[in-house]
Scaffold this motif. Structure first.
Motif, PDB file in Angstrom:
ATOM      1  N   UNK A 183       0.854  -1.185   0.000  1.00 42.37           N
ATOM      2  CA  UNK A 183       0.000   0.000   0.000  1.00 42.37           C
ATOM      3  C   UNK A 183       0.893   1.239   0.000  1.00 42.37           C
ATOM      4  N   UNK A 184       0.301   2.400  -0.265  1.00 44.92           N
ATOM      5  CA  UNK A 184       1.072   3.644  -0.276  1.00 44.92           C
ATOM      6  C   UNK A 184       1.731   3.889   1.081  1.00 44.92           C
ATOM      7  N   UNK A 185       1.012   3.577   2.154  1.00 46.32           N
ATOM      8  CA  UNK A 185       1.557   3.785   3.496  1.00 46.32           C
ATOM      9  C   UNK A 185       2.728   2.834   3.769  1.00 46.32           C
ATOM     10  N   UNK A 186       2.614   1.585   3.313  1.00 44.88           N
ATOM     11  CA  UNK A 186       3.709   0.626   3.485  1.00 44.88           C
ATOM     12  C   UNK A 186       4.943   1.068   2.692  1.00 44.88           C
ATOM     13  N   UNK A 187       4.709   1.583   1.491  1.00 42.93           N
ATOM     14  CA  UNK A 187       5.811   2.070   0.659  1.00 42.93           C
ATOM     15  C   UNK A 187       6.516   3.232   1.347  1.00 42.93           C
ATOM     16  N   UNK A 188       5.728   4.161   1.858  1.00 41.63           N
ATOM     17  CA  UNK A 188       6.293   5.331   2.546  1.00 41.63           C
ATOM     18  C   UNK A 188       7.126   4.905   3.761  1.00 41.63           C
ATOM     19  N   UNK A 189       6.622   3.919   4.500  1.00 41.58           N
ATOM     20  CA  UNK A 189       7.340   3.446   5.688  1.00 41.58           C
ATOM     21  C   UNK A 189       8.637   2.746   5.299  1.00 41.58           C
ATOM     22  N   UNK A 190       8.596   1.984   4.209  1.00 41.95           N
ATOM     23  CA  UNK A 190       9.793   1.281   3.742  1.00 41.95           C
ATOM     24  C   UNK A 190      10.869   2.287   3.327  1.00 41.95           C
ATOM     25  N   UNK A 191      10.443   3.362   2.684  1.00 42.86           N
ATOM     26  CA  UNK A 191      11.396   4.404   2.286  1.00 42.86           C
ATOM     27  C   UNK A 191      12.088   4.980   3.522  1.00 42.86           C
ATOM     28  N   UNK A 192      11.298   5.264   4.555  1.00 41.54           N
ATOM     29  CA  UNK A 192      11.851   5.854   5.779  1.00 41.54           C
ATOM     30  C   UNK A 192      12.748   4.871   6.531  1.00 41.54           C
ATOM     31  N   UNK A 193      12.362   3.584   6.512  1.00 39.86           N
ATOM     32  CA  UNK A 193      13.095   2.585   7.298  1.00 39.86           C
ATOM     33  C   UNK A 193      14.340   2.052   6.595  1.00 39.86           C
ATOM     34  N   UNK A 194      14.322   2.007   5.251  1.00 40.07           N
ATOM     35  CA  UNK A 194      15.408   1.343   4.538  1.00 40.07           C
ATOM     36  C   UNK A 194      16.110   2.212   3.492  1.00 40.07           C
ATOM     37  N   UNK A 195      15.328   2.884   2.628  1.00 41.69           N
ATOM     38  CA  UNK A 195      15.942   3.631   1.528  1.00 41.69           C
ATOM     39  C   UNK A 195      16.755   4.814   2.041  1.00 41.69           C
ATOM     40  N   UNK A 196      16.139   5.648   2.862  1.00 41.40           N
ATOM     41  CA  UNK A 196      16.832   6.839   3.369  1.00 41.40           C
ATOM     42  C   UNK A 196      18.033   6.464   4.247  1.00 41.40           C
ATOM     43  N   UNK A 197      17.884   5.512   5.189  1.00 40.19           N
ATOM     44  CA  UNK A 197      19.072   5.104   5.964  1.00 40.19           C
ATOM     45  C   UNK A 197      20.193   4.556   5.085  1.00 40.19           C
ATOM     46  N   UNK A 198      19.832   3.855   4.002  1.00 36.89           N
ATOM     47  CA  UNK A 198      20.854   3.314   3.095  1.00 36.89           C
ATOM     48  C   UNK A 198      21.646   4.438   2.446  1.00 36.89           C
TER      49      UNK A 198
END
Length: 205
Positions: A183-198
């Motif tokens: 979902x859009x919310x899951x995608x947003x959370x994944x970005x915050x948890x994994x993409x940005x920290x990476x």
């Protein structure tokens, strides 16, 4: 500066129209045959052009597919450029960009097919010149220049290296979102948890 003549303007318009027809033909063929099975013959027939005409512009199938990817990147980035250009942090820009990428992959069947292939990886990992990389570079470079003035971590990373990272992460991220039906919310959370920290880890290395 010399003003373009009417014949020159008409010639450019004809070339642009022909490119659009060809790119839309590639889109249709990918939907019908899949990327790996799409041939130059399929594309020529779908576009109503001769293979000779296509080969005059594109030396081989890989070159045409790379230009198709760039065409789709141009369309996507034209819509997203204004949004990320106003961002005041890399984190904010990455969230907007990757969320929009995933939404595009959900909506567009040809994009879904493309993110399931290794074409992008081969282009980046082989260090090849890439029209898609040029299109994405054009979108991100002004923002990177603006942010690097206040962020020494961004300044010390080569722009080309950042773009390679964005392209590969974008490919992986879109593929994951499609396969997991996020979902859009899951995608947003994944970005915050994994993409940005990476990215932060990469910038700190």
């Amino acid at each position: 500066m010399q003003t373009p003549t009417k014949s020159t303007q008409k010639s450019r318009k004809t070339a642009e129209n022909k490119r659009q027809v060809l790119m839309e033909a590639v889109t249709s063929c990918i939907k019908i045959y899949g990327l790996e099975k799409t041939t130059m013959e399929n594309i020529a027939e779908q576009a109503g052009l001769s293979r000779i005409t296509i080969y005059r512009k594109y030396s081989n199938r890989n070159n045409l597919i790379s230009n198709f990817l760039a065409y789709r990147a141009e369309q996507f980035n034209a819509k997203i450029k204004a949004k990320i250009s106003d961002c005041n942090s890399m984190e904010q820009a990455l969230e907007i960009y990757f969320l929009s990428s995933a939404e595009q992959a959900f909506k567009d069947e040809s994009v879904r097919v493309l993110v399931e292939t290794s074409h992008v990886f081969k282009t980046i990992l082989n260090g090849e010149e890439s029209p898609i990389k040029d299109a994405i570079m054009e979108t991100w470079q002004p923002l990177l220049k603006k942010l690097s003035a206040d962020d020494a971590q961004i300044l010390k990373i080569d722009d080309s290296e950042i773009i390679n990272w964005i392209i590969i992460m974008q490919h992986n991220f879109s593929r994951m979102a499609i396969e997991a039906e996020c979902s859009a919310e899951q995608i947003r959370q994944y970005i915050k948890d994994f993409v940005i920290p990476a990215f932060i880890i990469k910038a700190s290395a």
